[in-house]
Design an enzyme around this catalytic site. Structure first.
Site, short mmCIF file in Angstrom:
data_model
loop_
_atom_site.label_atom_id
_atom_site.label_comp_id
_atom_site.label_asym_id
_atom_site.label_seq_id
_atom_site.Cartn_x
_atom_site.Cartn_y
_atom_site.Cartn_z
N ASP A 294 -1.16 3.83 11.22
CA ASP A 294 -0.25 2.70 11.26
C ASP A 294 -0.79 1.76 12.36
O ASP A 294 -1.74 2.07 13.07
CB ASP A 294 1.19 3.18 11.55
CG ASP A 294 2.21 2.16 11.07
OD1 ASP A 294 3.35 2.55 10.80
OD2 ASP A 294 1.84 0.97 10.97
C1 GLC Z 1 3.89 -1.66 10.58
C2 GLC Z 1 4.64 -0.58 9.83
C3 GLC Z 1 3.96 -0.11 8.58
C4 GLC Z 1 3.21 -1.25 7.94
C5 GLC Z 1 2.09 -1.64 8.89
C6 GLC Z 1 1.28 -2.82 8.36
O1 GLC Z 1 3.92 -1.40 11.94
O2 GLC Z 1 5.01 0.57 10.58
O3 GLC Z 1 4.97 0.44 7.72
O4 GLC Z 1 2.68 -0.85 6.69
O5 GLC Z 1 2.56 -1.94 10.19
O6 GLC Z 1 2.06 -3.96 8.33
#
Ligand code: GLC
Length: 747
Positions: A294
């Site tokens: 993430d």
């Molecule tokens: C965010 C979220 C995740 C998302 C990623 C990209 O922090 O936790 O669910 O897919 O970043 O945007």
């Protein structure tokens, strides 16, 4: 035997082995790559420098949209240098084409980029938030919604979505419950698989399918106190029994990628957790896609205190099984020195590069890097009448009728002056909810607009906001009450702002915010027929509203077609059939409160409400405001004649369901099972099946469920799943709290 014969024999034997293994590999490799394409990848990898290999392991956001704390401005330069494997938050054909051109025309090896985005509940046509879609209990419709989302996203250059989010959650203070399917593991698995199939289809080589990414692995929804990013700590038994299965269901459905979660589990952050990412995901579940972190979650292992330096965090992540670093630049800046220091290996880097190149190969990007950049598709495949009609239907199917005293709803034909009162009555922006991707709020239909579009001739609809969502300004009350007194029917439009759920949006108090309860109670006091319509991204502790309003319709955030789909329900053209997939507590003090809880050694018995030494509160009932599986209809369904018949390892459970009302309706008939005695304590009941059936008024249907002992299996301390003979109880009903029961015994 003379030596030279033996050596010849050995040579012959080893040639045979070599030939056999090459013939074996004539089938598809475990990753589903054809031998010819595997050979192409092998040849490419041989020509890549270490920097170019490390480059494939880096994912950066574009500056088109931002979904996290930091922003890397020089991503175009990095693409040119072959140091980027994928870009996210970038879409539209022109924007994607320009970035892909840099990669395939200006970098040395011209390796195409993946383009990822958070297509969570629609791309341009925004569907209800996933928690709302789950309440439809319509797996085919959920899969179809993702098919539409994939069609629209791939028409704008995207070939990878960071969805489905399948985190099981029992705490509505956590804002990200909006993105998931609720509290039940069994249903969560079904919905996870449906979403993956919808996104990926059954053929990556068509240009309207994309790679899905199951997230957030793992157990992110169990954050302590419902506070986002907080610690997760539970027994392995609970992890296996309640939280891991939906991720496994996505893997079994062939999901192409997995995203690690921000949280730690048992003291080790997922992003650096080798047991989770390699031993379990790869070796036990045989996942053959790629693992992405993430947003900067490798860097955040310093905050976790599991790594002292960025380089150490990168080492932990790569060796744990992370293939791609989202936005952290940690692999880009550390892997070459880690290699020199022998803290990581070439083969681990090659493994990571390979699964990413395989993903690009499967998508056909090496054959045509611009296959997702069709202006013609961008023109014709977005917000089509079919997509909008599907979204409208899903809005209606996701609505849950929580209360309807004296059949307040549907709005009677006699109502000629309808007042809409409340801060969510005409708010386009809020209808999108959180994670609304490329959704355009200006194209959303508000409740007021939907009602006006649908109201018959001679029906007048008026609007007063009455108050704001979340402050103590009561200056709008007078105008609202004046309007209410002149109306034949009042619709209250209450709830949260769209941004009050989703990521980084936990709430410690989950009643209606601001002075909305005061407004609602004042309007009800006018004595007019009142129906409250809720717009929210989580279960709310709406005890006050539930006491005041004669009718309550839960509508979540319905997306582009919100107002139309809700109006179809309010005017009675759609008979609500939604059922809650997450419990509504009476108060935060009950949290976590969920239906499949354990009985405990001193269970509260409603037959003995005065008992002291039982599991209870002094100041609040144990039962929730609205339980899992609950949802009313404009008709009434009665259940009778349940039976459970055992034959060998099979159990057939049947009941009659009658539509005793005066209009046709769909009912989600639910099957639960209780294992009375086990070597591990078992929940008081667990969902084991459902059937969503249309029953015409006055008709009855016999609903039959067939389960086997496999469905009764549960995890044991050795983390193996098996069932145990003994007494069981089958429940069939309209919710987890309203069921008929039939005991059965399996030996
Ligand atoms: C965010 C979220 C995740 C998302 C990623 C990209 O922090 O936790 O669910 O897919 O970043 O945007």
């Amino acid at each position: 035997m003379p030596n030279h014969y033996f050596s010849r024999l050995l040579l012959l034997f080893s040639c045979t082995i070599l030939f056999a293994s090459s013939v074996m590999s004539q089938g598809t490799t475990p990753s589903g790559i054809s031998p010819a394409n595997k050979a192409r990848i092998d040849a490419l990898m041989k020509s890549m420098t270490l920097d170019e290999k490390i480059g494939q392991l880096s994912l950066f956001t574009s500056d088109w949209d931002v979904t996290g704390p930091s922003l890397n401005g020089n991503y175009k330069k990095l693409i040119r240098e072959g140091k980027v494997g994928a870009i996210f938050n970038a879409y539209t054909v022109d924007y994607v084409r320009n970035l892909q051109k840099i990669a395939v025309e200006e970098s040395r090896l011209k390796i195409p980029l993946l383009f990822g985005y958070d297509v969570i509940h629609g791309h341009r046509t925004i569907f209800p938030i996933p928690l709302g879609e789950a309440c439809s209990w319509n797996l085919a419709a959920i899969e179809h919604a993702e098919r539409i989302a994939a069609t629209e996203a791939t028409a704008e250059g995207i070939n990878w979505t960071f969805a489905p989010m399948v985190d099981i959650a029992r705490d509505p203070r956590w804002g990200r419950v909006a993105e998931g399917a609720g509290e039940d593991t069994w249903l969560g698995c079904k919905i996870a698989a449906a979403r993956v199939k919808g996104f990926q289809g059954n053929d990556y080589t068509t240009n309207n399918t994309l790679i899905a990414c199951v997230k957030h692995f793992a157990a992110y929804g169990a954050a302590m106190a419902g506070r986002d990013y907080n610690t997760v700590d539970m027994s392995l038994l609970s992890l296996y029994e309640w939280y891991l299965p939906p991720y496994k269901a996505a893997v079994d459905a062939g999901v192409g990628s997995v995203m690690t979660s921000f949280n730690e589990i048992g003291g080790v952050p997922s992003t650096g957790n080798k047991w989770l990412l390699t031993d379990l995901l790869r070796n036990e579940w045989h996942f053959n896609g790629f693992v992405v972190t993430d947003y900067t979650s490798i860097n955040e292992m310093l905050n976790h205190g599991i790594a002292g330096t960025i380089k150490d965090a990168a080492r932990l992540a790569l060796n744990a099984g992370v293939d791609m670093d989202m936005q952290g630049s940690t692999y880009l800046n550390s892997l070459d020195s880690l290699l020199k220091e022998k803290n990581i290996t070439f083969s681990r880097i090659d493994d990571a590069v390979r699964v990413i190149l395989e993903a690009k190969m499967k998508l056909g990007l090496f054959d045509d890097p611009f296959r997702y950049c069709s202006r013609e598709r961008q023109e014709k495949d977005i917000m089509t009448p079919e997509a909008l009609a599907s979204a409208r239907k899903m809005v209606s199917e996701s609505c849950v009728l929580l209360k309807n005293e004296k059949n307040t709803l549907p709005i009677p034909a006699s109502a000629k002056k309808i007042a809409v009162i409340g801060p969510l009555g005409d708010s386009k922006k809020d209808m999108l909810g959180n994670w609304s991707a490329a959704g355009n709020w200006e194209k959303c239909v508000t409740l007021l607009e939907g009602l006006k579009a649908k109201a018959g001739t001679g029906v007048e609809i008026f609007y007063e906001k009455g108050c704001n969502v979340n402050d103590d300004d009561r200056t709008g009350f007078d105008a609202a009450l004046k309007l209410a007194t002149k109306a034949d029917f009042v619709i209250l439009a209450l709830g949260e702002n769209g941004w009050m759920s989703g990521e980084a949006s936990s709430r410690a108090h989950i009643d209606l915010p601001g002075v909305q309860n005061d407004l609602a109670e004042a309007v009800v006091k006018t004595g007019k027929p009142v129906a409250a319509v809720l717009f929210n991204g989580r279960p709310l502790a709406i005890t006050r509203l539930s006491a005041a309003a004669p009718a309550i319709l839960e509508t979540w955030f319905g997306g582009t077609q919100a107002g139309n789909g809700i109006s179809d329900v309010l005017f009675g053209d759609f008979n609500p059939s939604g059922k809650l997939t997450m419990t509504f507590p009476r108060t935060e003090g009950q949290i976590p409160v969920f239906y499949n809880a354990k009985n405990t050694g001193r269970p509260y018995q409603s037959s003995d409400p005065g008992a002291k030494y039982v599991s209870r509160y002094l100041d609040c009932p144990n039962d929730p405001l609205y339980p899992f599986g609950f949802g009313l209809s404009y008709t009434t369904f009665t259940y009778s004649g349940i039976s459970a018949v055992v034959s060998g390892n099979k159990v057939t459970i049947t009941a009659q369901v009658k539509n005793a009302g005066n209009r046709d309706g769909e009912e989600v008939v639910q099957l639960y099972v209780q294992d009375k005695v086990g070597s591990i304590t078992r929940p008081v009941k667990e969902l084991k099946g459902f059937q969503k059936v249309m029953i015409k008024k006055g008709e009855s249907k016999s609903i039959m469920f067939n389960i086997t002992t496999d469905d009764l299996a549960f995890y044991h301390p050795d983390l193996k799943k098996s069932w145990e003979p003994g007494e069981f109880v089958a429940y069939i009903g309209t919710s987890s709290a309203e069921t008929l029961s039939a005991p059965f015994y399996i030996k």
